[in-house]
Write an enzyme that holds these catalytic residues in place. Structure first.
Site, short mmCIF file in Angstrom:
data_model
loop_
_atom_site.label_atom_id
_atom_site.label_comp_id
_atom_site.label_asym_id
_atom_site.label_seq_id
_atom_site.Cartn_x
_atom_site.Cartn_y
_atom_site.Cartn_z
N ARG A 1 132.29 64.80 -0.69
CA ARG A 1 133.19 65.25 -1.76
C ARG A 1 133.88 66.57 -1.40
NH1 ARG A 1 127.95 65.78 -3.45
NH2 ARG A 1 127.18 67.89 -3.92
N TYR A 2 133.38 67.24 -0.35
CA TYR A 2 133.96 68.52 0.04
C TYR A 2 134.89 68.42 1.25
CZ TYR A 2 130.15 70.34 -2.86
OH TYR A 2 129.30 70.60 -3.89
N THR A 3 134.77 67.39 2.05
CA THR A 3 135.53 67.31 3.30
C THR A 3 136.72 66.37 3.16
OG1 THR A 3 134.13 65.51 4.15
CG2 THR A 3 133.47 67.78 4.66
#
Length: 764
Positions: free
Chosen positions: A129-131
């Site tokens: 979800r962050y990359t």
């Protein structure tokens, strides 16, 4: 056994099958094994991809994540993949995607990541979800031609979508990026290689199908790992591995000091600090070795005193690797330090080669380099043929329309009249102008504004161009020689993107046979310092720094006292002899300090509970010991045969019954006779030459007894006489020169000793 029966013929999944358990289990496990081999773990030689990687790239292409577009969240990609194409866990799909983006895992990354995608230290990537991610140019080259009819599309697991059976691009991904996987009963492990070298070898094979393996190895020198390093095996070893498709390479990290002043120091990885001080710099580590783990190994070796010549290790890395090794002193040999690092840590590893891949028929095969290139070239020729045929079909369809447009242009007024006044203009036009259904539909579907563009010259120019292209493609399709020429041309074009002078194409791993291994003893790395080794009667051992006075009083546990004490160096080995005839070896550098009572020696050696320590002495190279048991048997042992490598020690003197090891005496140089005395106080003297030299055994009889056994034995020089220590508080010694009357053959009973011989029947 009854026939299979079902409870409901309408639903095969509810069927109850009556079958032998072993047969059912075997059948199902075979299906699982084949699925693992062909659809999970082994790469296809044509594109070098496993299904999960292929599905990831296909999904990202569907999401239009090409290099010219912006990044999208990795969660979006993973969701699409596991939802439409790959019915497995999100972690497995994301981990596979992360690896495609890591430039230290893949020689030519297929995914460009934005955010934390892990590092060479071994840290994991951030959650998806962050990359964010998108495809690289290399990935686009690998998928080039997907829209040109080059490959078949197969239904997905649920039949709702389609996915390509393989990627048709010309990029040689299998050898370029390598592959690894473990299936059922088989595995694969292929290193990455330099694309320019792979293309050169392929071009040579196309020009000369009977090319020798040695010639291919001249062009493709060996692996080219993402993290660089150095392959140190000989060219013959590497060549043989690629000939058979199985083998292994020794891979080392690289010491390199770019900031050093001298060229030889740069190559050796030595940075001079002034005052004679220096340090080693590591800039490349072996493939798949985590930098953090490597530093931990070095630090642990220092803590365990396995690397006493190394003072410290520091990680000064930023984007590039820089590990600094600080020697304990400036007198340390840099080459010895390097060899010890290679030997004790993962700075030298072994990469196993196993070129097990799926061929065009999805059959797993272990292939040599030439066979693999032949199969890949054959697959690319087939893709070229399919691309050509697809283009020919497109040209044929376009020519059909262009010819219809030309007819319409030449009869434009009549065509307009038919469209305006006829009830069924399509049928009238087809009958009047002899047009096909597609031609007629195309004319009827033209917009009015297009009529202005229908110029006869443009249509005829397009027709001529298409006919010329059709003729060239037809010749290409009919001529294997033209196909090979076209493939070579395309390969040379691809090679320009990965040439040796480009950042991505420059070789990273050196193929350079290492000099013969420097054989070194770990003892050579121990700093030499004097110590005094103390062993108590209850078996507590310690080592005091320096050579202290041997008569000095030491503290012991209550009820304990001194048993043995000697001077040694930290580089020495101490031999401990048990009463059961077993010898043990301890390094003086590993002995506990003398601040406390030491440690029980039985925690360091496996001395039997009923046995006791009868002797402790310093091992001397080239020395000899006289060993004898209480039953009067003995032999001469060379000290090199007494060293033991393990805690279990080494059985040297074989004993029978209640006999125990009684005599352990060093034999000084020049001694030529042995004197033995029994419990019965009888003395015997005989030539030293009568004693055998043995590595293990009972030995021979020194002296015969009617009662009792051997009390003591020693060696001496006959011409100088036999000496023994007198009783009392002093260190008085008496020498008997007239000893010839006790000299007899070995094994005699002997006679009473000279007057004044100690009453304890020992020589002191």
């Amino acid at each position: 056994m009854s026939d299979p029966t079902t409870t409901d013929d309408s639903n095969e999944f509810d069927a109850i099958v009556d079958a032998p358990f072993d047969a059912a289990l075997s059948e199902r496990y075979l299906v699982y094994a084949l699925s693992t081999i062909t659809a999970r773990s082994l790469p296809d030689l044509r594109d070098g991809l496993k299904p999960v990687h292929r599905r990831l790239l296909w999904t990202m292409r569907q999401l239009k994540l090409d290099p010219s577009n912006t990044f999208k969240k990795s969660a979006r990609v993973v969701g699409e993949v596991i939802g439409k194409y790959h019915p497995h866990g999100d972690t497995a799909a994301y981990d596979a995607m992360v690896r495609l983006a890591q430039d230290f895992s893949l020689r030519y990354p297929l995914v460009e990541g934005q955010g934390n995608f892990g590092n060479v230290d071994g840290d994991n990537a951030a959650a998806y979800r962050y990359t964010e991610a998108r495809l690289t140019k290399t990935a686009m080259q690998l998928m080039e031609g997907l829209d040109a009819g080059t490959v078949d599309f197969i239904p997905t697991y649920n039949g709702e979508e389609e996915e390509p059976e393989l990627m048709p691009g010309l990029f040689p991904n299998l050898l370029a990026n390598g592959a690894s996987g473990i299936a059922v009963g088989m595995a694969t492990n292929i290193p990455s290689h330099n694309v320019a070298e792979v293309i050169d070898a392929t071009l040579e094979l196309i020009d000369n199908p009977s090319v020798e393996h040695e010639r291919l190895m001249e062009l493709m020198k060996g692996p080219d790992f993402a993290t660089g390093g150095q392959v140190i095996d000989s060219a013959e070893v590497i060549s043989q591995a690629y000939r058979t498709g199985r083998g292994s390479f020794r891979l080392r990290g690289v010491f390199h000091a770019p900031e050093a002043d001298k060229a030889e120091d740069v190559a050796a990885g030595i940075e001079r600090l002034g005052g004679g001080q220096w340090q080693l710099v590591i800039t490349e580590i072996p493939y798949q070795v985590q930098k953090g783990k490597l530093i931990e190994q070095i630090a642990q070796a220092i803590a365990d005193k396995k690397l006493p010549i190394l003072e410290d290790v520091r990680d000064e890395s930023d984007e590039s690797i820089r590990i600094v090794l600080v020697p304990r002193s400036r007198n340390v040999d840099p080459e010895l330090l390097k060899e010890s690092i290679f030997k004790l840590t993962d700075m030298e590893t072994r990469f196993g080669l196993n070129m097990n891949v799926l061929d065009a028929t999805r059959t797993p095969l272990v292939m040599g380099l030439k066979e693999l290139l032949e199969n890949w070239t054959r697959a690319q020729i087939e893709i070229l043929q399919r691309r050509t045929q697809h283009r020919l079909d497109q040209i044929e369809r376009r020519l059909e329309l262009v010819e219809g447009y030309i007819v319409a242009f030449l009869n434009l007024d009549r065509v307009i009249e038919i469209i305006r006044y006829e009830d069924d203009p399509k049928a009238v036009m087809m009958a009047e102008f002899n047009l096909t259904d597609r031609q007629t539909e195309a004319i009827l579907n033209m917009r009015l504004r297009s009529l202005r563009k229908l110029e006869e010259m443009e249509l005829r120019t397009e027709k001529d161009t298409l006919l010329a292209e059709q003729d060239d493609l037809q010749k290409l399709l009919e001529s294997p020689a033209r196909q090979r020429t076209r493939l070579k041309k395309d390969l040379r074009t691809l090679r320009k993107d990965y040439a040796e002078d480009t950042k991505l194409g420059a070789r990273r791993t050196r193929i350079e046979e290492a000099a013969p291994i420097v054989e070194f003893s770990m003892d050579a790395m121990i700093e030499k310092e004097p110590v005094t080794v103390i062993l108590s009667q209850k078996g507590w051992i310690r080592a005091a720094k320096g050579h202290v006075d041997l008569t000095q009083e030491f503290k012991y546990k209550e009820g304990d006292a001194l048993a043995f004490i000697l001077h040694a160096q930290t580089t020495d080995k101490v031999l401990i002899a048990g009463s059961d005839g077993r010898f043990f070896t301890l390094g003086c550098d590993k002995l506990p300090g003398a601040r406390g009572f030491g440690e029980p020696v039985r925690t360091m050696i496996d001395l039997e509970s009923e046995a006791s320590v009868v002797k402790m002495l310093v091992h001397k190279d080239g020395g000899r010991l006289l060993l004898a048991s209480t039953n009067g048997k003995g032999f001469i042992a060379e000290t090199k045969e007494l060293l033991a490598e393990t805690k279990k020690g080494k059985q040297v003197v074989n004993l029978k019954g209640t006999a125990g090891l009684q005599v352990i005496r060093e034999i000084p140089e020049g001694h030529d006779h042995i004197a033995a005395v029994g419990d019965n106080r009888k003395l015997i003297v005989f030539n030293l030459e009568e004693m055998p030299i043995m590595a293990r055994g009972q030995g021979v009889m020194l002296q015969r007894y009617r009662d009792g056994g051997l009390s003591d034995a020693t060696t001496f020089i006959l011409a100088e006489g036999l000496s023994w220590k007198m009783g009392g508080s002093g260190e008085r010694t008496r020498t008997e020169n007239d000893i010839w009357q006790w000299k007899v053959a070995r094994g005699a009973a002997g006679r009473m000793p000279p007057q004044g011989f100690p009453k304890d029947n020992t020589f002191g």
